[in-house]
Scaffold this active site. Structure first.
Site, PDB file in Angstrom:
ATOM      1  N   ASP A  42       0.947  -1.094   0.151  1.00  0.00           N
ATOM      2  CA  ASP A  42       0.139  -0.093  -0.047  1.00  0.00           C
ATOM      3  C   ASP A  42       0.939   1.771  -0.432  1.00  0.00           C
ATOM      4  O   ASP A  42       0.372   2.306  -0.082  1.00  0.00           O
ATOM      5  CB  ASP A  42      -1.276   0.140   1.637  1.00  0.00           C
ATOM      6  CG  ASP A  42       0.274   0.075   2.368  1.00  0.00           C
ATOM      7  OD1 ASP A  42       0.816   0.079   2.423  1.00  0.00           O
ATOM      8  OD2 ASP A  42      -0.976  -0.052   3.677  1.00  0.00           O
ATOM      9  N   SER A  43       2.089   1.069   0.201  1.00  0.00           N
ATOM     10  CA  SER A  43       2.815   2.409  -0.340  1.00  0.00           C
ATOM     11  C   SER A  43       2.833   3.150  -1.618  1.00  0.00           C
ATOM     12  O   SER A  43       3.292   3.969  -1.879  1.00  0.00           O
ATOM     13  CB  SER A  43       4.635   1.574  -0.044  1.00  0.00           C
ATOM     14  OG  SER A  43       4.922   0.470  -1.319  1.00  0.00           O
ATOM     15  N   ASP A  81      -1.217  -6.444   0.041  1.00  0.00           N
ATOM     16  CA  ASP A  81      -1.449  -5.156   1.485  1.00  0.00           C
ATOM     17  C   ASP A  81      -2.717  -5.428   1.637  1.00  0.00           C
ATOM     18  O   ASP A  81      -3.131  -4.671   0.708  1.00  0.00           O
ATOM     19  CB  ASP A  81      -0.116  -3.596   1.765  1.00  0.00           C
ATOM     20  CG  ASP A  81       0.393  -4.378   2.097  1.00  0.00           C
ATOM     21  OD1 ASP A  81       0.697  -4.891   3.098  1.00  0.00           O
ATOM     22  OD2 ASP A  81       1.222  -2.461   1.831  1.00  0.00           O
ATOM     23  N   LYS A 110      -0.593  -9.359   3.346  1.00  0.00           N
ATOM     24  CA  LYS A 110       0.024  -8.762   4.616  1.00  0.00           C
ATOM     25  C   LYS A 110      -1.156  -8.148   5.222  1.00  0.00           C
ATOM     26  O   LYS A 110      -1.628  -7.519   4.934  1.00  0.00           O
ATOM     27  CB  LYS A 110       1.101  -8.334   3.778  1.00  0.00           C
ATOM     28  CG  LYS A 110       2.557  -7.586   5.163  1.00  0.00           C
ATOM     29  CD  LYS A 110       3.668  -7.035   4.557  1.00  0.00           C
ATOM     30  CE  LYS A 110       3.266  -5.888   3.896  1.00  0.00           C
ATOM     31  NZ  LYS A 110       2.797  -4.863   4.403  1.00  0.00           N
ATOM     32  N   GLU A 112      -0.538  -5.253   8.549  1.00  0.00           N
ATOM     33  CA  GLU A 112       0.355  -4.578   9.841  1.00  0.00           C
ATOM     34  C   GLU A 112      -0.170  -4.711  11.189  1.00  0.00           C
ATOM     35  O   GLU A 112      -1.388  -4.511  11.819  1.00  0.00           O
ATOM     36  CB  GLU A 112       0.222  -3.323   9.292  1.00  0.00           C
ATOM     37  CG  GLU A 112       1.469  -3.131   8.565  1.00  0.00           C
ATOM     38  CD  GLU A 112       1.279  -1.280   7.696  1.00  0.00           C
ATOM     39  OE1 GLU A 112       1.335  -0.047   8.905  1.00  0.00           O
ATOM     40  OE2 GLU A 112       1.209  -0.698   6.621  1.00  0.00           O
ATOM     41  N   GLU A 176      10.058  -3.354   9.802  1.00  0.00           N
ATOM     42  CA  GLU A 176      10.725  -1.815   9.365  1.00  0.00           C
ATOM     43  C   GLU A 176      10.910  -1.332  10.408  1.00  0.00           C
ATOM     44  O   GLU A 176      10.581  -1.521  11.012  1.00  0.00           O
ATOM     45  CB  GLU A 176       9.112  -1.809   8.883  1.00  0.00           C
ATOM     46  CG  GLU A 176       9.097  -0.051   7.847  1.00  0.00           C
ATOM     47  CD  GLU A 176       7.717   0.288   6.784  1.00  0.00           C
ATOM     48  OE1 GLU A 176       7.442  -0.829   6.757  1.00  0.00           O
ATOM     49  OE2 GLU A 176       8.169   1.265   6.455  1.00  0.00           O
TER      50      GLU A 176
HETATM   51  O1  KIV Z   1       3.881  -0.932   1.538  1.00  0.00           O
HETATM   52  C1  KIV Z   1       4.272  -1.421   1.064  1.00  0.00           C
HETATM   53  O2  KIV Z   1       5.344  -1.648   0.098  1.00  0.00           O
HETATM   54  C2  KIV Z   1       5.220  -2.025   2.358  1.00  0.00           C
HETATM   55  C3  KIV Z   1       6.845  -2.507   2.224  1.00  0.00           C
HETATM   56  C4  KIV Z   1       7.648  -1.370   2.744  1.00  0.00           C
HETATM   57  C5  KIV Z   1       7.320  -3.733   3.532  1.00  0.00           C
HETATM   58  O3  KIV Z   1       5.032  -2.527   2.882  1.00  0.00           O
END
Ligand code: KIV
Length: 258
Positions: A42-43, A81, A110, A112, A176
């Site tokens: 989600d970056s 994510d 994924k 968090e 992270e």
């Molecule tokens: O959102 C993302 O790209 C991430 C990575 C930085 C691990 O969670």
């Protein structure tokens, strides 16, 4: 268990796990040749949409980009994510994870967080959904980009989070932006692989945001190594194109239909 996940698990303490992000097909195709895990992170909210935090990223954003990435990923494990507030309860997490997997055909999701979401991870895993955890700096929860684990209490809490994620059945976890000693301790303490970003060489694998490592981003934390300066390369190409058009060198006879 998914054979790609089995292969990743076997790498702990043996060989490094390679992970990179991808947000679209063409990049995914190149990344997938070399990665164990291709992550639709989600970056993409900050990298592609200039969002100040990843909290604005929606399920639709993630699904649309993941559909494109799916077209390029053939061999690696594709992880997507789950965006902010899409896994606040067992039922919403299951509903949204199923939607992501059904629509994008990804292999895993994924999430968090540590102790707070361990039950939710466990619920997803019990329902057959492979989960990659994420501890340390949690961009969906913290508004500031800050190194974690510098003081004893914070380090202890993050270690407890990592142990909770491991015990909940996640197959691996991202760590992270934590101090090296903490990443080393977590990696030794948990049975599942750790994948570091700004978390030292002691993790079982590494992940970077692809735009950062290619030199396309506009914010480069200390932990990023730039392997190219694509911005400069694109600038040169576009300038050459403009020159060619203006001087009528493009299109040439090679580019014309007769
Ligand atoms: O959102 C993302 O790209 C991430 C990575 C930085 C691990 O969670």
């Amino acid at each position: 268990m998914n054979s790609k996940i089995k292969k990743i698990l076997k790498k702990k303490n043996k060989s490094k796990i390679i992970c990179l992000t991808a947000y679209s097909k063409n990049i995914a195709e190149e990344v997938d040749k070399y990665t164990d895990i291709t992550l639709v992170g989600d970056s993409l909210g900050s990298v592609l949409y200039n969002y100040k935090t990843t909290r604005k990223v929606t399920l639709i954003n993630m699904i649309d980009h993941s559909k494109s990435v799916r077209l390029g990923v053939k061999k690696s494990l594709m992880v997507v994510d789950m965006p902010y507030k899409t896994y606040s309860s067992n039922s919403s997490a299951l509903k949204n994870a199923k939607k992501i997997i059904k629509e994008t055909k990804c292999d895993a999701v994924k999430l968090e967080g540590g102790k707070k979401i361990a039950k939710i991870i466990k619920h997803l895993v019990n329902k057959g959904i492979p989960v990659l955890g994420h501890v340390g700096l949690l961009p969906q929860s913290s508004t500031k980009f800050k190194l974690k684990g510098k003081n004893f209490l914070q380090g202890k809490r993050i270690l407890e989070d990592a142990i909770a994620v491991s015990n909940s059945g996640a197959f691996a976890m991202v760590i992270e932006c934590v101090v090296e000693s903490l990443a080393k301790k977590i990696t030794k303490s948990v049975s599942i692989p750790t994948i570091g970003i700004g978390a030292s060489k002691y993790c079982d694998g590494q992940v970077l945001v692809i735009d950062d490592m290619l030199g396309l981003g506009d914010f480069f934390p200390k932990f990023v190594k730039k392997y190219s300066n694509l911005r400069k390369i694109i600038d040169t190409c576009v300038k050459n194109y403009v020159k060619d058009v203006k001087t009528r060198r493009f299109p040439s006879f090679r580019n014309v239909y007769k």
